[in-house]
Design a protein around this motif. Structure first.
Motif, PDB file in Angstrom:
ATOM      1  N   LEU A 187      -1.241  11.913 -27.385  1.00 21.55           N
ATOM      2  CA  LEU A 187      -2.424  12.046 -28.242  1.00 21.55           C
ATOM      3  C   LEU A 187      -3.544  12.792 -27.515  1.00 21.55           C
ATOM      4  N   VAL A 188      -3.738  12.488 -26.247  1.00 16.89           N
ATOM      5  CA  VAL A 188      -4.777  13.163 -25.464  1.00 16.89           C
ATOM      6  C   VAL A 188      -4.437  14.641 -25.306  1.00 16.89           C
ATOM      7  N   PHE A 192      -7.219  14.603 -28.768  1.00 22.88           N
ATOM      8  CA  PHE A 192      -8.006  13.447 -29.184  1.00 22.88           C
ATOM      9  C   PHE A 192      -8.742  12.843 -27.996  1.00 22.88           C
ATOM     10  N   LYS A 193      -9.996  12.477 -28.230  1.00 25.43           N
ATOM     11  CA  LYS A 193     -10.852  11.993 -27.153  1.00 25.43           C
ATOM     12  C   LYS A 193     -10.844  10.468 -27.030  1.00 25.43           C
ATOM     13  N   LEU A 226      -8.510  11.626 -20.862  1.00 22.91           N
ATOM     14  CA  LEU A 226      -8.859  10.589 -21.834  1.00 22.91           C
ATOM     15  C   LEU A 226     -10.340  10.293 -21.704  1.00 22.91           C
ATOM     16  N   TYR A 227     -11.063  10.453 -22.797  1.00 21.03           N
ATOM     17  CA  TYR A 227     -12.507  10.212 -22.779  1.00 21.03           C
ATOM     18  C   TYR A 227     -12.811   8.724 -22.900  1.00 21.03           C
ATOM     19  N   LYS A 252     -14.226   4.454 -18.839  1.00 25.12           N
ATOM     20  CA  LYS A 252     -13.356   4.920 -19.927  1.00 25.12           C
ATOM     21  C   LYS A 252     -13.116   3.831 -20.977  1.00 25.12           C
ATOM     22  N   ILE A 253     -13.424   2.593 -20.669  1.00 22.23           N
ATOM     23  CA  ILE A 253     -13.281   1.502 -21.643  1.00 22.23           C
ATOM     24  C   ILE A 253     -14.600   1.349 -22.382  1.00 22.23           C
TER      25      ILE A 253
END
Length: 439
Positions: A187-188, A192-193, A226-227, A252-253
């Motif tokens: 997905l990344v 997708f962020k 990954l944002y 990132k969480i």
């Protein structure tokens, strides 16, 4: 052969949305034409919810609407209501097939067989507690704007006295950490962020296979580019110090955690079989806020539980006022047949339930406004997730949704300033602090 049209309607939670999306993809791959549920279709698939009596009523209403749109259509009912009350649904003349959660991964095949052979079997269900494996839908996802929702866990082992969900979803089954990381990485790579992890009780991830949410998140945050990863509802009992340390220190969480309390009165919590006290709940929330002050804490509260007398309700109100919630989802107690609470009886009068619900919803609005006011005149980093009414819609890490003017595209990150009503900055990046500006 004419391409058959199939329409879907989904009630309830994100997991249902995720699963409907996967079923839609299967029909589309096999040559069916997807159409809007409001249109005339050859097949209607209703993915139901059964968390309350109102959810059951809405499901039945949706079923009847489908048959009225096309009396000759095949009406398929799946989801939690189908799993818990298959015999009741089978009696509805509008329904052709009842497919429980136990067979949800086989909806397409069951419908194909029914259409081609017109077999007489109507109900497809098995004991959900016999299911021991997590049935992955691979990369299939449900999107909220540009945010993919990824189901990584299903089922719950808690058996709260009021809750029917374990009977609808079964015991905990989890995806493998390696598979989750692989799917998020794909997905990344697609651009997708933000990825949203969802499950029946996300914090019970790994209870069945020796893994845990902490270890899963440690691997996810290593994913390059990954944002942000956002977590769906978690139980306070599963939040140990190690997990709290991680979710409050890892950028990132997303600093947004939905921690259901259900009641803020110890007597009611005990009767609900929630296995924690108000003090324990508050201590964990305060620990999170202290370490990461910008965090949004959301919760669920049930009003009118059978043993919630006036004294318990007032005590719950007092405690709720003291907890720094960013928002509260308020639910009116609904007796669910088969739960231990149903043996007590539905003791709180409907009008009193309604009064308590109204009070708590007012408190929720007040707390949400107070939370947003903390960020007045501050530049907030937002991910643009959609467009609405000619404006971009963005979401902050701590779950503030904002409509604003921007030249940037969906799935890009930008900075927005939250301002007082009627005071927008000249560069038009300000957003009014009023309901109309938030979604």
């Amino acid at each position: 052969m004419r391409k058959l049209k199939v329409a879907f309607s989904t009630l309830g939670c994100r997991m249902n949305q995720f699963e409907t999306s996967a079923i839609e993809e299967k029909f589309e791959r096999e040559g069916y034409t997807l159409t809007d549920f409001r249109d005339k279709a050859d097949i209607y698939v209703i993915n139901t919810c059964t968390v309350t009596n109102d959810a059951d009523r809405t499901s039945r209403k949706t079923i009847r609407q489908a048959k009225r749109r096309n009396p000759d259509a095949v009406v398929v009912v799946t989801g939690c209501y189908a799993q818990v009350s298959p015999d009741k649904l089978a009696q509805m003349e509008e329904i052709d097939l009842v497919i429980g959660n136990s067979h949800k991964d086989a909806v397409f095949e069951i419908v194909e067989t029914f259409i081609n052979e017109r077999r007489q079997d109507k109900v497809f269900i098995d004991n959900i507690f016999r299911q021991n494996e997590f049935k992955s839908f691979q990369i299939s996802t449900f999107y909220e704007g540009s945010r993919p929702i990824l189901k990584v866990q299903e089922g719950c082992n808690s058996f709260c006295s009021f809750c029917i969900i374990p009977f609808a979803r079964g015991k905990v089954r989890s995806a493998k950490t390696e598979e989750v990381v692989k799917q998020i990485s794909i997905l990344v790579e697609r651009g997708f962020k933000e990825i949203v992890l969802t499950g029946t009780q996300l914090s019970q991830f790994g209870y069945d296979n020796g893994e845990d949410l902490y270890s899963l998140l440690k691997e996810i945050v290593k994913i390059k580019d990954l944002y942000r990863v956002r977590l769906s509802s978690m139980g306070i009992n599963e939040l140990d110090d190690k997990l709290i340390d991680l979710i409050t220190s890892e950028e990132k969480i997303a600093p947004h955690f939905h921690l259901s309390i259900q009641s803020a009165d110890d007597k009611v919590l005990k009767d609900m079989k929630r296995d924690y006290t108000v003090k324990e709940y508050i201590e964990k929330v305060e620990s999170i806020i202290k370490r990461r002050p910008e965090t949004a804490i959301g919760t669920d509260i049930i009003t009118g539980f059978p043993t919630e007398d006036e004294k318990s309700f007032e005590n719950s109100l007092k405690n709720i006022e003291s907890i720094p919630f960013a928002y509260i989802h308020v639910f009116t107690y609904s007796e669910r047949k088969g739960t231990t609470a149903s043996k007590i009886g539905d003791l709180v009068p409907p009008q009193e339930k309604k009064r308590r619900t109204a009070i708590l919803r007012e408190i929720s609005e007040k707390k949400n406004l107070e939370f947003r006011k903390r960020f007045l005149n501050k530049d907030l980093e937002v991910l643009i997730i959609s467009e609405k009414d000619g404006k971009k819609v963005g979401i902050t890490g701590n779950y503030i949704h904002i409509k604003f003017d921007s030249e940037k595209d969906i799935n890009q990150i930008t900075s927005v300033r939250l301002t007082e009503v009627g005071r927008e900055r000249e560069d038009n990046t300000g957003v009014e602090l009023k309901k109309e500006a938030l979604v």
